[in-house]
Each structure stands twice: as structure tokens, then as C-alpha cells.
Design a protein around this motif. Structure first.
Motif, PDB file in Angstrom:
ATOM      1  N   PRO A   1      39.820  43.272  39.580  1.00  9.08           N
ATOM      2  CA  PRO A   1      38.643  42.390  39.552  1.00  9.08           C
ATOM      3  C   PRO A   1      38.544  41.522  40.789  1.00  9.08           C
ATOM      4  CG  PRO A   1      39.756  42.329  37.448  1.00  9.08           C
ATOM      5  CD  PRO A   1      40.621  43.123  38.355  1.00  9.08           C
ATOM      6  N   CYS A   2      39.691  41.035  41.275  1.00  8.10           N
ATOM      7  CA  CYS A   2      39.676  40.217  42.492  1.00  8.10           C
ATOM      8  C   CYS A   2      39.144  41.034  43.660  1.00  8.10           C
ATOM      9  CB  CYS A   2      41.103  39.745  42.745  1.00  8.10           C
ATOM     10  SG  CYS A   2      41.260  38.502  43.991  1.00  8.10           S
ATOM     11  N   ALA A   3      39.556  42.316  43.737  1.00  7.43           N
ATOM     12  CA  ALA A   3      39.099  43.171  44.831  1.00  7.43           C
ATOM     13  C   ALA A   3      37.613  43.454  44.713  1.00  7.43           C
ATOM     14  CB  ALA A   3      39.886  44.487  44.830  1.00  7.43           C
ATOM     15  N   ILE A   4      37.107  43.639  43.478  1.00 11.29           N
ATOM     16  CA  ILE A   4      35.677  43.897  43.313  1.00 11.29           C
ATOM     17  C   ILE A   4      34.878  42.674  43.749  1.00 11.29           C
ATOM     18  CG2 ILE A   4      33.872  44.323  41.616  1.00 11.29           C
ATOM     19  CD1 ILE A   4      35.836  46.016  40.080  1.00 11.29           C
ATOM     20  N   ASN A   5      35.348  41.484  43.370  1.00 12.77           N
ATOM     21  CA  ASN A   5      34.637  40.271  43.786  1.00 12.77           C
ATOM     22  C   ASN A   5      34.654  40.113  45.294  1.00 12.77           C
ATOM     23  OD1 ASN A   5      34.060  39.483  41.157  1.00 12.77           O
ATOM     24  ND2 ASN A   5      35.997  38.407  40.925  1.00 12.77           N
TER      25      ASN A   5
ATOM     26  N   GLY B   1      31.005  42.459  58.088  1.00  7.99           N
ATOM     27  CA  GLY B   1      30.994  41.505  56.982  1.00  7.99           C
ATOM     28  C   GLY B   1      32.399  41.426  56.457  1.00  7.99           C
ATOM     29  N   SER B   2      32.856  40.231  56.091  1.00  4.90           N
ATOM     30  CA  SER B   2      34.210  40.136  55.573  1.00  4.90           C
ATOM     31  C   SER B   2      34.284  38.976  54.610  1.00  4.90           C
ATOM     32  CB  SER B   2      35.209  39.933  56.705  1.00  4.90           C
ATOM     33  OG  SER B   2      34.803  38.858  57.497  1.00  4.90           O
ATOM     34  N   ALA B   3      35.223  39.065  53.677  1.00  2.00           N
ATOM     35  CA  ALA B   3      35.392  37.993  52.704  1.00  2.00           C
ATOM     36  C   ALA B   3      36.832  38.010  52.230  1.00  2.00           C
ATOM     37  CB  ALA B   3      34.456  38.165  51.513  1.00  2.00           C
ATOM     38  N   SER B   4      37.340  36.822  51.903  1.00  2.00           N
ATOM     39  CA  SER B   4      38.661  36.738  51.299  1.00  2.00           C
ATOM     40  C   SER B   4      38.478  36.040  49.960  1.00  2.00           C
ATOM     41  CB  SER B   4      39.598  35.957  52.217  1.00  2.00           C
ATOM     42  OG  SER B   4      40.240  34.944  51.528  1.00  2.00           O
ATOM     43  N   TRP B   5      39.006  36.628  48.900  1.00  2.00           N
ATOM     44  CA  TRP B   5      38.794  36.112  47.550  1.00  2.00           C
ATOM     45  C   TRP B   5      40.157  35.892  46.919  1.00  2.00           C
ATOM     46  CZ3 TRP B   5      33.987  35.627  45.004  1.00  2.00           C
ATOM     47  CH2 TRP B   5      34.080  35.260  43.659  1.00  2.00           C
ATOM     48  N   SER B   6      40.377  34.689  46.400  1.00  2.00           N
ATOM     49  CA  SER B   6      41.656  34.480  45.737  1.00  2.00           C
ATOM     50  C   SER B   6      41.428  33.829  44.391  1.00  2.00           C
ATOM     51  CB  SER B   6      42.583  33.638  46.598  1.00  2.00           C
ATOM     52  OG  SER B   6      42.014  32.397  46.849  1.00  2.00           O
ATOM     53  N   GLN B   7      42.129  34.362  43.381  1.00  2.00           N
ATOM     54  CA  GLN B   7      42.110  33.794  42.033  1.00  2.00           C
ATOM     55  C   GLN B   7      43.532  33.369  41.759  1.00  2.00           C
ATOM     56  OE1 GLN B   7      38.835  36.976  40.403  1.00  2.00           O
ATOM     57  NE2 GLN B   7      40.633  36.630  39.189  1.00  2.00           N
ATOM     58  N   GLY B   8      43.810  32.049  41.853  1.00  2.00           N
ATOM     59  CA  GLY B   8      45.204  31.621  41.696  1.00  2.00           C
ATOM     60  C   GLY B   8      46.007  32.158  42.862  1.00  2.00           C
ATOM     61  N   ASP B   9      47.039  32.943  42.575  1.00  2.00           N
ATOM     62  CA  ASP B   9      47.872  33.481  43.642  1.00  2.00           C
ATOM     63  C   ASP B   9      47.464  34.866  44.091  1.00  2.00           C
ATOM     64  OD1 ASP B   9      51.006  31.972  42.605  1.00  2.00           O
ATOM     65  OD2 ASP B   9      49.580  31.445  44.190  1.00  2.00           O
ATOM     66  N   THR B  10      46.608  35.532  43.338  1.00  2.00           N
ATOM     67  CA  THR B  10      46.174  36.869  43.754  1.00  2.00           C
ATOM     68  C   THR B  10      45.163  36.713  44.866  1.00  2.00           C
ATOM     69  OG1 THR B  10      46.383  37.593  41.475  1.00  2.00           O
ATOM     70  CG2 THR B  10      45.157  39.012  42.947  1.00  2.00           C
TER      71      THR B  10
END
Lengths: 218, 238
Positions: A117-121, A29-38
Motif C-alpha cells: 500500500p505504501c508503494a501504491i500511494n 516525477g518523483s515522490a517519497s511516501w512513508s507510513q511510520g517506518d515503512t
């Protein structure tokens, strides 16, 4: 009160979110999550048979590996690993696959504020993608407060450095329900109760009421 | 955001972990069967895996989702790889949380004198007999009546791994469009395991490669798109 943010956002406004799942071919399972530039990439492998020595074999165990963008692994990375492990342990159902280990690997692609938080999401999205049984999803947000008493959500790195203190908060998601009182509505917006994890840095006295109001608007 | 009606029905909709799908306090005197992805919590049934909620009459609910990892269930036919041989059992990897056991006597006409010898790494087509939580699953190379029925060692050919959703689509009836189209032009032998493993065998290696690529490409395509994709691949080799 009026706040001037560098990118022109309101105090309650988040940066644009982007999430994509199943991007890694070999990971379960994999996911990439970005909030703005993070941007953070999470990969999940498992469940695999066997647990480590100091883990309870009657429950599934979760192992987190945090890889920073540059440099060696040091104390901040170990701290993030422990926080992430506790958070994920409280949202996964650990009694379903006893004596197994699920590995979650977090790779930081770019850090521009609100990294944990970005990593947790991202980790939560990757666990959903891998089909690991969970009680509910985890939603993480960062809010910080400045000397003058206002608080803002989802700061960038520059804003984070100027703030007096900040807190990362993780909540369960608001659920669809067929029960009549399942989704409780407060002022016309769905509300959830309970905090899974909170991490605070700095001094933040007297701001908790404003913090509560601003977070309930998420 | 509007208030949801209290009789919202979530069947055939996408659900995420935490959603409550059934209220059992309003359904007394009924037997409900819950499949994968659902869990009972006191008086309600909630979702533990993301996917589409399905309902089949009279009383079965389950969440349909496609993963790369397999959850062993009884009466599933899977493809396993032998990893070790012990006195009583073969240890077989079926891509689940734990290694599965295949008893040495679970073959047609199996006695202590004619125990089959499988090398480590050989591919077997087996059936899951026991799948209790917390225990290693047990397999068998016979069907329920004790006959061999195509179970056993798969020689030659090529095995590749896909998601569980694709293998369910390949095994659906009527025949999956991609297999039907390939079968019209080529002759090949195929074994599909519900754990996401597919084995293909044909006379020439190019046929094997073509069939494998066609199946791997067909996961997210509709029936018409699958036919077009197979036609394009077949034109290339002519």
C-alpha cells in the motif's frame, strides 16, 4: 473490542504519514511516501515514445520496476510489479497518449509492514507530480485480522507476522465536486464507492463485515 | 467534515485528479472552452492533472500546473534538438511524448534546392503547427505569414532545461523580475521555449553562467526575493 497494539495505537489509527514530491532531479516525477517506518521512493519517467511488443499500441502503457532494499529481484518483486501495474493502469487515462510508455520505478527504502500500500500511494503521488493524466487518485491501505476476530489497520511488520490474514485495499479518493450529489456523505464523513484493487493473504472468514466498518472510517 | 455547498466554486483553488469542477447540465446554451488538464465526462467536467484551476472571461477554463514534461500545443514556440534527418522531415526532440517532424521546406524561401543542413544535436527555435493527439507534432521555422521572424538555428550559447512553469513565468508580460534585474546590469541574449528549454548567449562565459544560475534559482521565489537573489549574485562578481 480492546486491542493492545505495541505502539499504543487504536485499531483504526494509521501511522504518521509523510510525503514529499519532486525530490529526484532527473526524474520527470518523483515522490517519497512513508507510513511510520515503512518508506518507499517512486520515480516516473515519461511518457516516452514506443511500446513493447506485447502491449496494445492504441493505448499508453505503464511499465513498473520494483527494486527491493537488498537482494536480487525474485518472484515476490515480480508479483508486486504486476499488481502495481494493474492498479496504475486502472487509474491513468490510457487513451490520451497512445503508443507511449510511462516507466514507474519503485525503490524500497525501509520495510516495516504494509509495504505494497505504501508503494501504491508513492506511485500515485509520483504520477501526479509528473503530470500524467489520471481519472482520480488511488488510496491504499492494509488491514489485517487476527484469530480472535478483531481487525486492525496499517500494521507494522511484527503485527503483520502475528496476524491470521491481511488484505491490501485500494480505493479512489474522495473528490471535491460542484455537483449537489457529488460528494456523498454517510454519517457525516465523505464516502467513496468502489475498490480498485484488493490483495488478500491468509484465511479471513467471517470478518468481512468488521472489515467494511473499519475501512469506512478512513 | 462538513457538507460542501452545492454551488462551491473551485476557480483559483488547487484541484487534484477526479475533482468535478463544472456541472454542464445547469449551463445550457453556453460555449465553454476547456484547456489543458480538464476532461468532459457526459454532463460534468473533471480534472485530470493536479494544479490550480483558472478561469478567464468569457468562457475559458484550464488547470495551471508546472511539469518537467511538455504537452505539445498549436502555436507554441519551443526549442528543439535535431535527432535525425530524413528526405522530407527533420526529426526534432521537443521533450514531449513523441518526436516532432520539421518539414524540410518549412523555412522562409525554402525550396528543394536550398534545404538547410542541420547537424544532429543542433538547437532550433521553432513553432508548433500541428499537435493532434496520437500523431507526431509538426513544426515550422516560419511564422504564420511565412517570414523567418527569429526562428531557426541557435548558434553558440548554452541551453538548459527547466520546468514548463518557469518558462511560462519568464515569458509573461510585464517582464519577469529576474530578467529585468539581470538586464539592468548585464547584456545577454536569451531564447525561452515553452517546453522548458532556455538558451542563453553572452560575450563572456561568466555572464552566461550567472544568467543561467539566476534563472534556475528563481523558480519558487516571489518578485522581491528574485531581485534580492540577483543583487547578491551580481555583487559576487564585482
Amino acid at each position: 473490542m480492546e486491542v493492545d497494539r505495541a505502539d499504543g495505537r487504536n485499531p483504526n489509527q494509521l501511522r504518521p504519514l509523510a510525503c514529499s514530491c519532486s525530490i529526484l532531479h532527473r526524474a520527470h516525477g518523483s515522490a517519497s511516501w512513508s507510513q511510520g517506518d515503512t518508506k518507499v521512493l517512486a520515480a516516473v519517467y515519461g511518457p516516452k515514445a514506443g511500446t513493447k511488443k506485447n502491449e496494445n499500441p492504441e493505448k499508453a502503457s505503464i511499465e513498473v520496476i520494483w527494486k527491493p532494499r537488498t537482494g536480487q529481484i525474485g518472484k515476490p518483486e515480480k508479483e508486486y510489479e504486476i499488481i502495481l501495474k494493474r492498479t496504475l493502469q486502472s487509474i491513468c487515462i490510457l487513451t490520451i497518449n497512445p503508443n507511449t510508455t510511462t516507466s514507474v520505478i519503485i525503490q524500497v527504502v525501509h520495510d516495516d509492514g504494509a509495504l505494497l500500500p505504501c508503494a501504491i500511494n508513492a506511485a500515485c503521488a509520483a504520477l501526479v507530480d509528473a503530470g500524467i493524466p489520471m481519472k482520480h487518485l488511488a488510496v491504499a491501505i492494509c488491514c489485517c485480522s487476527a484469530e480472535s476476530g478483531y481487525c486492525i489497520l496499517d500494521p507494522t511488520k511484527l503485527e503483520e507476522q502475528k496476524m491470521k490474514g491481511f488484505a491490501y485495499l485500494v480505493f479512489p479518493n474522495s473528490i471535491l465536486s460542484v455537483l449537489p450529489e457529488g460528494s456523498s456523505l454517510v454519517q457525516g464523513e465523505p464516502m467513496e464507492h468502489g475498490i480498485i484493487t484488493s490483495v488478500t493473504h491468509g484465511a479471513m472468514s467471517g470478518n468481512l463485515s468488521t472489515l467494511r466498518v473499519s475501512v469506512s472510517h478512513l | 467534515m462538513e457538507a460542501k455547498p452545492s454551488t462551491a466554486n473551485l476557480v483559483d483553488k488547487i484541484v487534484v485528479p477526479g475533482d468535478v469542477v463544472l456541472d454542464l447540465s445547469s449551463m445550457t446554451n453556453q460555449t465553454i472552452k476547456l484547456g489543458g488538464g480538464l476532461r468532459q465526462e457526459c454532463d460534468s467536467v473533471s480534472v485530470i492533472k493536479a494544479g490550480k484551476l483558472r478561469f478567464s472571461k468569457p468562457n475559458k477554463y484550464w488547470v495551471e500546473s508546472s511539469q518537467k514534461r511538455y504537452v505539445p500545443c498549436v502555436e507554441d514556440t519551443v526549442l528543439g534538438i535535431v535527432v535525425d534527418c530524413k528526405a522530407d522531415n527533420f526529426f526534432v526532440d521537443i521533450r514531449g511524448p513523441t518526436i516532432a517532424f520539421l518539414p524540410v521546406l518549412a523555412f522562409e524561401g525554402g525550396t528543394r534546392r536550398n534545404i538547410p543542413k542541420f547537424e544532429i544535436g543542433s538547437l532550433l527555435y521553432v513553432r508548433v503547427v500541428k499537435a493532434n493527439p496520437g500523431m507526431n507534432p509538426e513544426l515550422s521555422c516560419t511564422d504564420a505569414s511565412g517570414k523567418a521572424a527569429e526562428f531557426g538555428l541557435l548558434k553558440d550559447g548554452y541551453m538548459f532545461e527547466t520546468s514548463t512553469g518557469l518558462s511560462r513565468m519568464l515569458l509573461s508580460s510585464p517582464t519577469c523580475p529576474v530578467l529585468e534585474e539581470l538586464g539592468k546590469q548585464l547584456s545577454f541574449e536569451i531564447a525561452v521555449g515553452l517546453n522548458g528549454r532556455v538558451w542563453v548567449n553572452a560575450e563572456s562565459p561568466s555572464t552566461v553562467v550567472l544568467v543561467s544560475n539566476a534563472i534556475m534559482n528563481s523558480e519558487s521565489l516571489s518578485a522581491v526575493q528574485q531581485k534580492i537573489m540577483v543583487d547578491k549574485l551580481l555583487q559576487r562578481i564585482k
